[in-house]
Design a protein around this motif. Sequence first.
Motif, mmCIF file in Angstrom:
data_model
loop_
_atom_site.group_PDB
_atom_site.id
_atom_site.type_symbol
_atom_site.label_atom_id
_atom_site.label_comp_id
_atom_site.label_asym_id
_atom_site.label_seq_id
_atom_site.Cartn_x
_atom_site.Cartn_y
_atom_site.Cartn_z
ATOM 1 N N HIS A 20 0.855 -1.185 0.000
ATOM 2 C CA HIS A 20 0.000 0.000 0.000
ATOM 3 C C HIS A 20 0.897 1.243 0.000
ATOM 4 O O HIS A 20 1.056 1.912 1.024
ATOM 5 N N ASN B 230 0.848 4.001 -2.170
ATOM 6 C CA ASN B 230 0.398 5.197 -2.891
ATOM 7 C C ASN B 230 0.797 6.490 -2.189
ATOM 8 O O ASN B 230 1.089 7.495 -2.839
ATOM 9 N N LYS B 231 0.798 6.469 -0.856
ATOM 10 C CA LYS B 231 1.099 7.679 -0.092
ATOM 11 C C LYS B 231 2.457 7.585 0.614
ATOM 12 O O LYS B 231 2.730 8.341 1.547
ATOM 13 N N GLU C 263 3.515 -1.752 -7.315
ATOM 14 C CA GLU C 263 2.925 -2.432 -6.165
ATOM 15 C C GLU C 263 3.223 -3.925 -6.207
ATOM 16 O O GLU C 263 3.540 -4.533 -5.182
#
Length: 337
Positions: free
Chosen positions: A25, A27-28, A111
């Motif tokens: 995870h 993305n940030k 990812e």
Amino acid sequence: MVTIKDLARIANVSPTTVSNVLHGHTNKVSKKTQREVQKAIAETQYVPNMGGRLLARHGSRIIGVIMTYARRTEMMATRSPFYSEIIGSLESAIRGNGYFMMLYTSGGVAESLGLAKTWDVEGLIVLGSTPEDAEEFFNEVTVPVVFIDTYGENVPNVGIDDQGAMRGLVNRLIAFGHQRIAFLTDSSILVGVDLARYQGYRDALEHHGIEAREEDLIRISFRDSVRSAELDDLVAEHFRGYTVLCYSSDLYATDAMSHLIRQGVSIPGDVSVTGFDGNILAQISTPQLMTVAQKVEDKGRVSVETLMDQIHEGEKHLTRIELPTQLIEGKSVAKLR
């Protein structure tokens, strides 16, 4: 035993950040932070608890299955009978070889690589990659990998001759007297399987001296409500003169038939419809869909067998396997001559 808190302290980040990187995870999470966490993982030789327990029995016995599916926020990949069937086939074959399957739906190659580098797996099976992403993935990971339905010269793949199979279907349509044939796909940019099927469609038209016009490639929405409205527009326009709607998959073909029949459209009286895959939807549709059938169960089984060969030999191979298909004529296409 190294814990996530230990990794967080070494990388100077929060445990939540470490957990996000471990589970892909990202993305940030900045690239710099990802590198720091990966460095801490490598230095400490961190292994998730489940993998650590299984490693005591000579290897993790885990096969990772990664489905690259960028639309996972809008719709489930497993909604498609093709993906549901192949996941079931993979799980059965993996279990039959004494391994466990770990399934993850990934949004892209970055990812997927993050997962591949943190999971303690003995091998990976990847579905849904572009040729470029597949080659990057194959070159980056160290464990054996097999791709399914992936085009690219430098990756191991188990698939079918999508281009040749679609060429055969469209040749049959032309033999039935059809000249105005639309090709419908939800791909905004044609790549991989959809590109190969579209090329087969064009091959057949050009072989018979029929112009393959740009407007004959109709891009449909993957969103149900939008796609239904698009179909209604086609009905209002008398299908723009097309006598066949040639869909790139059974899912959309049978969905279209159901919607059109509810609107009072006769199939194949008013318009003919074809698909591709030969899944359960095509088999039970009324009228029975004309389609190209592939044995998805065989595709999953052969993929696992190919991966196991690599695992047992301890090295990666560029094996490429092409499985057979069959044209199912069904009852959804009218014979114009």
